[in-house]
Motif scaffolding. Sequence first.
Motif, PDB file in Angstrom:
ATOM      1  N   HIS A   1      -3.280   3.509  -2.574  1.00 34.60           N
ATOM      2  CA  HIS A   1      -3.721   2.275  -3.217  1.00 34.60           C
ATOM      3  C   HIS A   1      -2.668   1.198  -3.037  1.00 34.60           C
ATOM      4  O   HIS A   1      -1.597   1.437  -2.499  1.00 34.60           O
ATOM      5  CB  HIS A   1      -4.016   2.535  -4.699  1.00 34.60           C
ATOM      6  CG  HIS A   1      -2.812   2.901  -5.498  1.00 34.60           C
ATOM      7  ND1 HIS A   1      -2.243   4.144  -5.441  1.00 34.60           N
ATOM      8  CD2 HIS A   1      -2.073   2.186  -6.365  1.00 34.60           C
ATOM      9  CE1 HIS A   1      -1.195   4.180  -6.238  1.00 34.60           C
ATOM     10  NE2 HIS A   1      -1.064   2.999  -6.812  1.00 34.60           N
ATOM     11  N   ARG A   2      -2.972  -0.001  -3.518  1.00 41.60           N
ATOM     12  CA  ARG A   2      -2.034  -1.116  -3.390  1.00 41.60           C
ATOM     13  C   ARG A   2      -2.006  -1.899  -4.689  1.00 41.60           C
ATOM     14  O   ARG A   2      -2.994  -1.997  -5.397  1.00 41.60           O
ATOM     15  CB  ARG A   2      -2.393  -2.015  -2.225  1.00 41.60           C
ATOM     16  CG  ARG A   2      -3.685  -2.761  -2.377  1.00 41.60           C
ATOM     17  CD  ARG A   2      -4.024  -3.792  -1.292  1.00 41.60           C
ATOM     18  NE  ARG A   2      -3.484  -3.601   0.021  1.00 41.60           N
ATOM     19  CZ  ARG A   2      -2.326  -4.134   0.470  1.00 41.60           C
ATOM     20  NH1 ARG A   2      -1.595  -4.876  -0.289  1.00 41.60           N
ATOM     21  NH2 ARG A   2      -1.919  -3.926   1.686  1.00 41.60           N
TER      22      ARG A   2
ATOM     23  N   GLU B   1       0.861  -1.176   0.000  1.00 42.07           N
ATOM     24  CA  GLU B   1       0.000   0.000   0.000  1.00 42.07           C
ATOM     25  C   GLU B   1       0.900   1.229   0.000  1.00 42.07           C
ATOM     26  O   GLU B   1       1.890   1.288   0.730  1.00 42.07           O
ATOM     27  CB  GLU B   1      -0.895   0.003   1.234  1.00 42.07           C
ATOM     28  CG  GLU B   1      -1.941   1.080   1.196  1.00 42.07           C
ATOM     29  CD  GLU B   1      -2.989   0.890   2.275  1.00 42.07           C
ATOM     30  OE1 GLU B   1      -3.541   1.911   2.700  1.00 42.07           O
ATOM     31  OE2 GLU B   1      -3.245  -0.255   2.675  1.00 42.07           O
TER      32      GLU B   1
END
Length: 72
Positions: free
Chosen positions: A47-48, A26
């Motif tokens: 985000h990841r 992340e």
Amino acid sequence: MLTTLALAAAVTAVRLWPREDPAELEHVHAELAPDHPHLADAGGRSHRHDFHIDALHRQWPAQAPVREKSAA
């Protein structure tokens, strides 16, 4: 001599490498516009995804939560 050096390097790597080495990290892209294509599916700047060094990811994230990659 080289065999001993290689063995010492391998043992050191095994001892120092994190036991939990997640495929996905992340991270945040504060510098990107919210409508940037890289963030299209992220729902925000945080985000990841599978992490790799490239033009958008020039260094490893400093503080990344450890999570296992889900089997899909």
